[in-house]
Each structure stands twice: as structure tokens, then as C-alpha cells.
Design a protein around this motif. Structure first.
Motif, PDB file in Angstrom:
ATOM      1  N   PRO A  29       0.756  -1.176   0.030  1.00 31.87           N
ATOM      2  CA  PRO A  29      -0.138  -0.001  -0.118  1.00 31.87           C
ATOM      3  C   PRO A  29       0.720   1.291   0.082  1.00 31.87           C
ATOM      4  O   PRO A  29       0.476   2.404  -0.315  1.00 31.87           O
ATOM      5  N   SER A  30       2.272   1.214   0.576  1.00 26.36           N
ATOM      6  CA  SER A  30       3.004   2.225   0.356  1.00 26.36           C
ATOM      7  C   SER A  30       3.339   2.841  -0.931  1.00 26.36           C
ATOM      8  O   SER A  30       3.798   3.980  -0.798  1.00 26.36           O
ATOM      9  N   LYS A  45       3.050   4.158  -4.948  1.00 25.66           N
ATOM     10  CA  LYS A  45       1.990   4.930  -5.889  1.00 25.66           C
ATOM     11  C   LYS A  45       1.395   3.827  -7.047  1.00 25.66           C
ATOM     12  O   LYS A  45       2.062   3.061  -7.347  1.00 25.66           O
ATOM     13  N   ALA A  60      -1.147   1.787  -5.915  1.00 29.90           N
ATOM     14  CA  ALA A  60      -1.464   0.613  -4.970  1.00 29.90           C
ATOM     15  C   ALA A  60      -3.140   0.593  -5.116  1.00 29.90           C
ATOM     16  O   ALA A  60      -3.469  -0.773  -5.592  1.00 29.90           O
ATOM     17  N   ALA A  61      -3.739   1.543  -5.088  1.00 28.11           N
ATOM     18  CA  ALA A  61      -5.063   1.434  -5.025  1.00 28.11           C
ATOM     19  C   ALA A  61      -5.639   1.025  -6.294  1.00 28.11           C
ATOM     20  O   ALA A  61      -6.595   0.156  -6.494  1.00 28.11           O
ATOM     21  N   CYS A 118       5.199  -5.131   2.706  1.00 25.46           N
ATOM     22  CA  CYS A 118       5.029  -3.638   2.455  1.00 25.46           C
ATOM     23  C   CYS A 118       5.980  -3.018   3.410  1.00 25.46           C
ATOM     24  O   CYS A 118       6.494  -3.144   4.368  1.00 25.46           O
ATOM     25  N   ALA A 146       3.684   2.163   5.270  1.00 28.32           N
ATOM     26  CA  ALA A 146       2.377   2.605   4.662  1.00 28.32           C
ATOM     27  C   ALA A 146       1.705   3.468   5.802  1.00 28.32           C
ATOM     28  O   ALA A 146       1.690   2.995   6.947  1.00 28.32           O
ATOM     29  N   THR A 147       0.933   4.201   5.321  1.00 23.88           N
ATOM     30  CA  THR A 147       0.127   5.140   6.290  1.00 23.88           C
ATOM     31  C   THR A 147      -1.150   4.306   6.481  1.00 23.88           C
ATOM     32  O   THR A 147      -1.727   3.538   5.461  1.00 23.88           O
ATOM     33  N   GLU A 181      -4.164   5.690   5.779  1.00 24.89           N
ATOM     34  CA  GLU A 181      -4.971   6.001   4.589  1.00 24.89           C
ATOM     35  C   GLU A 181      -4.471   5.256   3.396  1.00 24.89           C
ATOM     36  O   GLU A 181      -5.576   4.963   2.669  1.00 24.89           O
ATOM     37  N   GLN A 182      -3.275   5.122   3.284  1.00 29.08           N
ATOM     38  CA  GLN A 182      -3.099   4.169   2.310  1.00 29.08           C
ATOM     39  C   GLN A 182      -3.472   3.012   2.211  1.00 29.08           C
ATOM     40  O   GLN A 182      -3.871   2.145   1.288  1.00 29.08           O
ATOM     41  N   GLU A 208      -7.122   2.575   1.373  1.00 30.33           N
ATOM     42  CA  GLU A 208      -7.329   3.027   0.159  1.00 30.33           C
ATOM     43  C   GLU A 208      -7.431   1.740  -0.640  1.00 30.33           C
ATOM     44  O   GLU A 208      -8.235   1.433  -1.557  1.00 30.33           O
ATOM     45  N   CYS A 209      -6.437   0.880  -0.398  1.00 33.32           N
ATOM     46  CA  CYS A 209      -6.315  -0.440  -1.020  1.00 33.32           C
ATOM     47  C   CYS A 209      -7.515  -1.460  -0.390  1.00 33.32           C
ATOM     48  O   CYS A 209      -8.155  -2.157  -1.058  1.00 33.32           O
TER      49      CYS A 209
END
Length: 379
Positions: free
Chosen positions: A165-166, A168, A170-171, A189, A192-193, A195-196, A199-200
């Protein structure tokens, strides 16, 4: 008709004492008492009878590999797993290799015996594994469509793939594969935050590859001093993410298994081996402890088969046997999208059946109606 009698049947939602299970032409046809005359009867001698174990993360064992484009070795790895109660697998590799996928597709079309449910790829390729020596000092890669859209046609056997997820894109990567019916797991991974990760999840990621292994934990903002959840904590908190767990007592001690169990519950985790391709046959509990390229870390490569994983999970944690069996049968069947025919002892389900004693020592293995191992007496 064939049947197993005098069994403690784990469905796996409950345990039915002194029960019989009948099967014919690879399917379960009856559950209960006095199911009638059978052409072959096996006495379970009061031991447990459960669905066959399902291992969704296994690379091989005993010198035989799911990672090589060699049909003979793939079939031998499958047979070796069956000796330990595994009747279905995702054949795992670090990357999605088309040549390997072609052979797996062929084996997937077998009509009896232990079953390969598909290919599991932990990552897209080496560039997408955080912390690998070959990636030190390099700019983090991005998931761009030219890197992965071709895989759908090239590898029809692909059923699950990992995402970081970290990185660019990834979603979008996650959305592409899940919309094509392929499971996407948070896997190997970087930091990752929240939020990241979310998003996934919103794009369709619904599981975590070997929770705690190859993922970041709590981190602190060096300017503000604030602490934030890492990928591990995000996975524990998010109910949509099912945790894949190596329950051998080494990757995760009993206390760690208890922690995951408290967060995720019985339905939120499944057991796996992540078994390595060692040269020798399985030796109970044997593992390789090797240096890791990341500072202050070591890697443990398990050689333990699934019966050992279930046994140790019960032995070293507060997870009861009934729940551990569910984590090795129904939960992975649901994750693999085959819970309509596997992972449960029910009429019409595949005759994937195993008999084991109180110590989870497997005595009988039947895969889609075919006897793969038998230490019991026919009546």
C-alpha cells in the motif's frame, strides 16, 4: 457408497459425537447415524473427523516445489502435503510467472485427489519487495498498468496477489485485480500510512499475507512526536482484513496468537504454513533461522506442515481445537472462494476428509473421495 463410522465429526462449526459420514463419487452424501450398508467402511475409533486442511500459502516441501515449472515436482509437493492432512492449496511463489502458471493450470484440472485451487503470488516482482538488498538506494517503484495488466491473460491460474500500500498506484492495482476476480492481499510492504492501507481496502483488498512478517508497526513522526499505527495495527483494527497467520509458535508466539485472536476472532484469521522448499522430508517443527538484510532482524523459514501448525496453535495459545480446525478449513475455503464445496462437512461438499487424534496426528486422508493416506482398519 463408502463411509467413516465412530467419529467425532468437526463440521467445523460444532462437534458431533459418534457420527458417520458417507461419500460417493468424490462428494459427501450423508452425515448422521446408521447411514446404511457401504461397500467400504473405516472405523475412526472415536477420533476426530474434519474437513481436509486448506493451505493458501505454501511453496513446497521435502525437496519438491510449487515454485518451479516442473509438473512432476508440483505433483510430488501436493502429495507430500496430503500426508499431513492438506487436501487443497494455493501454490505459492514470490512472483507471478507465466510458465509456472501454465503447468499449475493443467494440474488444477485434475478431477480427483488433492487439489490446487490456483496460484498465489506474494508480490509483483523483486522491485516491489520493501527492503530487499537489490532495492537499497533505489527510488520506490510505482504500480503502472504496463507492469501488470497482461498477467490476467498470461496466467489464468492466478487467484491471489500481494500489494504494497505504500507504493504509488497501489489502490488502482488492487482495483484492477479484484475486479477481475483475483484476491489482493496486503503483503511485504513498506511503512504505509493508515490512509494508504484503507485506500487498498476500499479498492477490494480483504486479507493480509503472514501478519507481522514483512510489514511495519507503530511509527513516530520525528517532527511532531505523534505516534501512528503501522500496517500491522491497521490490519488488526480493520474488520474487513482477514489475517493469514503462521501458527507455529516461532513466527508468532502463543501470546502473539492470543493478541490476534482477541482482535480478529475465529472468523477473522486463517492458518497457513508458508512452508519453504527444504531438501529433506518434513521434520516436525523444524525451521531455518537465517540472517535478514534489514537491521536487527532475522528470518524464520518454516518447514512445518499444516498438521503441526494446527497442533502448535492449540498447544501454545488460547485458541481451542474446534476454532483452530475452522481456521485451517472453512476460513481459508471462504478466502479462496470455494466455501460452497470445500472447508465443511456437508452434503454435496467435496469428500475432503481427514481423521486425527487428540494430538492432531493425522491417520486418514481422503481428497475428493480418493484415499491418500490410511493408518486405520477397513471393516
Amino acid at each position: 457408497m463408502k463411509k467413516i463410522i465412530n467419529a467425532r465429526v468437526i463440521t467445523p462449526f460444532r462437534c458431533i459425537e459418534n457420527c458417520e459420514v458417507a461419500y460417493e463419487k468424490g462428494k459427501i452424501t450423508g452425515i448422521g447415524e446408521n447411514l446404511g450398508t457401504a461397500e467400504r467402511v473405516v472405523d475412526a475409533e472415536g477420533m476426530y473427523l474434519s474437513p481436509g486442511f486448506i493451505d493458501l500459502h505454501i511453496h513446497g516441501g521435502g525437496g519438491f516445489s510449487f515454485c518451479e515449472a516442473d509438473e512432476g515436482k508440483i505433483r510430488q509437493a501436493l502429495l507430500l502435503s496430503a500426508e499431513h492432512g492438506v487436501t487443497s492449496v494455493f501454490a505459492s511463489h514470490m512472483f507471478p510467472l507465466p510458465e509456472l502458471g501454465k503447468i499449475l493450470w493443467k494440474v488444477m484440472n485434475d478431477s480427483s485427489g488433492p487439489e490446487i485451487l490456483g496460484m498465489h503470488s506474494e508480490c509483483l516482482d523483486w522491485d516491489y519487495i520493501y527492503g530487499e538488498p537489490c532495492n537499497q538506494g533505489k527510488e520506490a517503484p510505482a504500480y503502472t498498468p504496463d507492469k501488470y495488466v497482461h498477467l490476467i491473460k498470461q496466467i489464468p491460474a492466478l487467484r491471489k496477489i500481494g500489494v504494497d500500500p505504500s507504493l504509488k498506484g497501489a489502490a488502482e492495482f488492487t482495483r484492477f485485480f479484484t475486479s477481475s476476480g483475483i484476491k489482493v492481499a496486503i503483503s511485504h510492504c513498506g511503512p504505509a500510512t493508515y490512509e494508504q492501507v484503507m485506500e487498498c481496502v476500499e479498492a477490494g483488498a480483504d486479507c493480509v499475507t503472514h501478519l507481522y512478517t514483512g510489514m511495519s508497526g507503530v511509527y513516530r513522526d520525528q517532527q511532531t512526536g505523534e505516534r501512528f499505527p503501522g500496517v500491522i495495527e491497521d490490519c488488526l483494527m480493520e474488520p474487513e482484513l482477514i489475517a493469514e497467520v503462521i501458527g507455529n509458535g516461532r513466527h508468532l508466539t502463543g501470546q502473539m496468537l492470543n493478541l490476534i485472536y482477541r482482535f480478529k476472532g475465529t472468523g477473522g484469521m486463517y492458518l497457513t504454513t508458508d512452508s519453504a522448499v527444504q531438501k529433506e522430508p518434513f521434520k516436525e517443527g523444524e525451521e531455518m533461522v537465517v540472517p535478514n538484510h534489514l537491521p536487527d532482524r532475522i528470518s524464520i523459514k518454516t518447514m512445518a506442515p499444516m498438521d503441526y501448525i494446527v497442533r502448535e496453535t492449540v498447544k501454545c495459545s488460547d485458541i481451542p481445537l474446534l476454532q483452530a480446525v475452522r481456521m485451517a478449513t472453512y476460513n481459508p475455503a471462504k478466502m479462496a472462494g470455494v466455501s460452497d464445496r470445500k472447508g465443511k462437512i456437508g452434503i454435496g461438499y467435496d469428500a475432503d476428509l481427514i481423521v486425527f487424534d487428540e494430538g492432531v496426528n493425522v491417520k486418514l486422508v481422503i481428497a475428493r473421495g480418493k484415499v491418500m493416506k490410511n493408518e486405520l482398519e477397513f471393516i
